[in-house]
Motif scaffolding. Sequence first.
Motif, short mmCIF file in Angstrom:
data_model
loop_
_atom_site.label_atom_id
_atom_site.label_comp_id
_atom_site.label_asym_id
_atom_site.label_seq_id
_atom_site.Cartn_x
_atom_site.Cartn_y
_atom_site.Cartn_z
N TYR A 297 8.11 12.30 -0.09
CA TYR A 297 8.98 11.06 0.40
C TYR A 297 9.77 10.04 0.79
N ILE A 298 10.15 11.46 1.70
CA ILE A 298 11.50 11.28 2.53
C ILE A 298 10.30 10.35 4.25
N VAL A 299 9.58 11.33 4.28
CA VAL A 299 8.36 10.66 5.39
C VAL A 299 7.90 9.24 4.43
N LEU A 300 7.23 8.81 3.11
CA LEU A 300 6.57 7.30 2.68
C LEU A 300 8.52 6.39 2.69
N PHE A 301 9.10 6.94 2.48
CA PHE A 301 10.53 5.60 2.59
C PHE A 301 10.74 5.66 3.70
N VAL A 302 10.62 6.90 5.31
CA VAL A 302 10.29 6.22 6.87
C VAL A 302 9.65 5.38 6.71
N ILE A 303 8.21 4.90 6.60
CA ILE A 303 6.82 4.70 6.75
C ILE A 303 7.36 3.22 6.62
N VAL A 304 7.47 2.88 4.95
CA VAL A 304 8.26 2.34 4.21
C VAL A 304 9.25 0.54 4.82
N GLY A 305 10.04 1.05 5.65
CA GLY A 305 10.98 1.22 6.30
C GLY A 305 10.44 -0.11 7.54
N ALA B 143 1.25 -1.53 -0.12
CA ALA B 143 0.27 -0.01 0.48
C ALA B 143 0.66 1.27 0.14
N VAL B 144 1.46 0.90 0.42
CA VAL B 144 2.83 2.37 1.07
C VAL B 144 3.39 2.98 -0.52
N SER B 145 4.05 0.98 -1.06
CA SER B 145 5.24 1.62 -2.50
C SER B 145 3.87 2.62 -3.49
N ALA B 146 2.03 1.62 -3.12
CA ALA B 146 1.31 1.97 -4.50
C ALA B 146 1.30 3.98 -4.07
N VAL B 147 1.40 4.43 -3.04
CA VAL B 147 1.25 5.40 -2.96
C VAL B 147 2.59 6.13 -3.29
N THR B 148 3.22 5.54 -3.40
CA THR B 148 5.13 6.21 -3.83
C THR B 148 4.91 6.33 -5.02
N TRP B 149 4.93 5.50 -5.64
CA TRP B 149 5.20 5.28 -6.97
C TRP B 149 4.45 5.98 -7.75
N ASN B 150 3.11 5.95 -7.31
CA ASN B 150 1.73 7.46 -8.14
C ASN B 150 2.28 8.94 -7.50
#
Length: 417
Positions: free
Chosen positions: A312-320, A294-301
Motif C-alpha cells: 500500500y505504500i507503493v500504491l499510494f506513492v503511485i497514485v500521487g 485504476a490505481v484506486s481500484a487496485v488499492t481498495w480491492n
Amino acid sequence: MTHPLREAAFARLWAAGFFGEIGQWALMLALPLYVLQLTRSALITSAVALLGLLPSLVFAPLAGAIADRWNLVVLLVLISAGQGLLLPALLLVDDTGDLWIIYLVSAGEAALAAMFEAAKNVAVATLVAEDQLVAANAAIGLNANLGRLTGSPLGGVVLGLWGLPGVVTLGGAAFAGTACLAATISRHRLDGVVEVAAAPFWRGIGDALGSLWRIRELRACMLVEGLLAIAQGMFVVLFLLFITDLLGKGETEAGVLRGVQAIGGLIGGVTAGVLARRLGPARLLSAGLLAFGAVSAVTWNAPSFTTAFGVYIVLFVIVGAPGVYTHAGWLAIIQRAAPPHIRGRVLGAILGLSDGLQALGMFIAGVLAGTVSTQVLLNAKVGLFVVAAVLAATLLVPHDRAGRREPPGQPIRATAP
C-alpha cells in the motif's frame, strides 16, 4: 520551451506559495492534534478539521471577486499578513474553556487560505503564457506536496517541543515569508505580465456564474470537478475505515500512507509539463483521471488478497502523480476558458462549489458507512472517477485547443479598491 519557474515573477509567486503551504500544513496538523491532546475527544477534534473546509464556500468566491478588481500583488500580501496576524490569539489558549479561540483562529485561517488560493490561481493565469499553464499549475501543485512533507512534520515537532507558542512562531515566520516574497512580484510587472481588466466589486458575479454553464469548457470542468469533490469527501471518511477495518492498521500507518502520497505528487509536478506539451490539458486531465481510478481500484480491492503494508505504500506513492495531472489539467482549462475580466470570480465560484460538494461527499459516506460495506463505498468512489474521465474525454478532448488570450507584456494593474 522555457519552464515558467525561469520567469522571475512566477518564480516569486511559486516561492511565496511554498512558504504559505508550510504554514498551512503545520497548522492543519498542530491545531487538531493540540485539541485532541487537550480534550481526548475525536468529535471535538473533527470540528477543528471541518472548520478548515467550510469557510471556502463563502471566501473563495469573495476572493475571486476581489481579485478581478484589486492589484493581485497587494491582495496576496494582505492575505498572507492577515494569516500571520491571526496566530498570536492562540497564545491566550490555556484550557478547554479557551477552545473557542482555536475554533475562531482555525476558521479565520481557513477563510484566508481559501482567498489566497483563489487569488494565486488568478495570478498564475495572469503571469504565465497560455501554453505554459499546465506546467505552471503543476509547479504550484508541487508546493502542496512539498508543504505537506515539510510543514506537517515541523508542526508536530514544534508542538511537541514548544507547544502552541512554537506553532505561532513557526506559522508567523512562514506567512511573513509569503508576504515578503509576494511583495517582490511588483518589481517584475513588465516581465510578460498580463493586465487584469478592472471590474466593479459585485457587478459581473451573475455573469461569472452564468459562464460556468454557458461556456462549454467551464461547464465540463464544473461537472468533472464536482464528481471529484464528492469522491474526495468520501475518501476523507472512508480512508480511516480502510486502514482500520480492511488493513487492520492504526494511526501511524494512516499517517505514513498520506505522507508518501506526496512523493508521487512530486514526481507528477516534475513530469506534468512535459506530458501536457504532448497531450494537451484535456487529454492530460482524462488520462490522469483514468490512471487515478485504476490505481484506486487496485488499492481498495487489494485487501482481498494481501494486507502487507509495503504494497500500500507503493500504491499510494503511485497514485500521487495522476492526482497532480488531474488538478493541473482542469485548472489550466478553466484559466484558459474563463473571460479575463471575470476570471477571479469564475475560479472562486468553482473552488467554493468544490469544497461544498466535498462536504456533501463526507456526509454521504458518513451516512452510508454504517449500512454499506467500506469496500463497496470505496468502489463507488472509483466509479465517480471513471464517470469523470468519460466526461472529460467526451466533452473536453475533442475541443482541446488554445483559447484566446490578451497580448503579453502589460503589468498587473490595480483599480483603487
